[in-house]
Every structure is written in C-alpha cells, then in structure tokens.
Design a protein around this motif. Structure first.
Motif, PDB file in Angstrom:
ATOM      1  N   ASP A   1      37.778  42.872  27.827  1.00 47.00           N
ATOM      2  CA  ASP A   1      36.517  42.109  28.329  1.00 47.00           C
ATOM      3  C   ASP A   1      36.498  42.297  29.792  1.00 47.00           C
ATOM      4  N   SER A   2      37.628  42.262  30.559  1.00 48.37           N
ATOM      5  CA  SER A   2      37.568  42.637  31.912  1.00 48.37           C
ATOM      6  C   SER A   2      37.169  44.149  32.322  1.00 48.37           C
TER       7      SER A   2
ATOM      8  N   GLU B   1      33.796  47.626  34.625  1.00 50.31           N
ATOM      9  CA  GLU B   1      34.313  48.568  35.568  1.00 50.31           C
ATOM     10  C   GLU B   1      34.221  49.909  35.236  1.00 50.31           C
TER      11      GLU B   1
ATOM     12  N   VAL C   1      45.694  40.812  35.876  1.00 48.99           N
ATOM     13  CA  VAL C   1      44.321  40.381  36.352  1.00 48.99           C
ATOM     14  C   VAL C   1      44.661  39.353  37.354  1.00 48.99           C
ATOM     15  N   ASN C   2      43.836  39.840  38.603  1.00 53.64           N
ATOM     16  CA  ASN C   2      43.606  38.951  39.765  1.00 53.64           C
ATOM     17  C   ASN C   2      42.567  37.767  39.662  1.00 53.64           C
ATOM     18  N   ASP C   3      42.413  36.937  40.685  1.00 51.05           N
ATOM     19  CA  ASP C   3      41.495  36.022  40.815  1.00 51.05           C
ATOM     20  C   ASP C   3      40.151  36.547  40.834  1.00 51.05           C
ATOM     21  N   GLU C   4      39.838  37.671  41.183  1.00 51.95           N
ATOM     22  CA  GLU C   4      38.468  38.384  40.965  1.00 51.95           C
ATOM     23  C   GLU C   4      38.234  39.100  39.617  1.00 51.95           C
ATOM     24  N   ASP C   5      39.055  38.940  38.825  1.00 47.23           N
ATOM     25  CA  ASP C   5      39.017  39.565  37.629  1.00 47.23           C
ATOM     26  C   ASP C   5      39.151  40.935  37.630  1.00 47.23           C
ATOM     27  N   GLU C   6      39.809  41.737  38.748  1.00 42.12           N
ATOM     28  CA  GLU C   6      40.265  43.045  38.829  1.00 42.12           C
ATOM     29  C   GLU C   6      41.333  43.104  38.049  1.00 42.12           C
ATOM     30  N   VAL C   7      41.348  44.347  37.319  1.00 36.60           N
ATOM     31  CA  VAL C   7      42.711  44.515  36.434  1.00 36.60           C
ATOM     32  C   VAL C   7      43.274  45.799  37.044  1.00 36.60           C
TER      33      VAL C   7
ATOM     34  N   ASN D   1      41.256  39.893  26.220  1.00 38.28           N
ATOM     35  CA  ASN D   1      40.615  39.312  27.633  1.00 38.28           C
ATOM     36  C   ASN D   1      41.025  40.693  28.667  1.00 38.28           C
TER      37      ASN D   1
END
Length: 99
Positions: free
Chosen positions: A65-66, A70, A13-19, A62
């Motif tokens: 949730d992310s 999407e 997961v990156n800082d923008e909450d992209e998986v 987590n």
C-alpha cells in the motif's frame, strides 16, 4: 553465510510513510536499478544491474500500500559484521518502481 541468509530482506517505513528496503550487500555494484512489483503475488524483483536480480517474496500488504503512490524506492545494502556495530552500508541507492 548460506544462500538463504543472503536472500533475507526487510522493509522499513518511517513516520512519513516512506519505504526503504534493507538487504545483504551483493558482490556487484548496482546500476540503473529498478524494482518490479507484482501486487497480486505480493512479490517483487529487484533488478540491481543488467546481470543481477533478487526475488522478494511475501511482501506485507501495508508495504505494498505504501509503495503504490511512489515512483522510487530507497535501497540500502548492508555488509553484516560479527556485531551490530560492525555492520556497514555497502550501497545506498534509489531504484525506479514499476508496478
């Protein structure tokens, strides 16, 4: 490499909450890929093409949730080399998310 190693995967997961899903490269090419998430079982099935599916179990809450907001998931399949610097991306693609 044995069957258990081929089934190893990880979510990043990156800082923008992209998986992004990382896994070992499969023999066949992905085509019209989709990932079917089962929130209750904390699992998913990655359907890479009409003949190839990969079961992903024990997905962290987590990550689930992310993924809820999407509609696509970036998948990166890696050919693992002897050393880290020898590892290469075999396939990178978006899979439709089905929750």
């Amino acid at each position: 490499m044995d069957e258990n190693e081929l089934n190893t995967y990880d979510f990043v997961v990156n800082d923008e909450d992209e998986v992004m899903l990382l896994l070992h490269a499969q023999d066949s090419e992905p085509h019209n890929a989709r990932i079917e998430i089962d929130m209750e079982e904390k699992s998913a099935v990655l359907v890479r093409n009409e003949n190839d599916e990969i079961l992903l179990e024990g997905i962290d809450d987590n990550i689930l949730d992310s993924l809820q907001d999407e509609d696509k998931l970036l998948v990166c399949e890696l050919k693992i080399g002897e050393k880290d610097e020898d590892t290469q991306i075999a396939y990178a693609y978006e899979a439709d998310l089905v929750i």
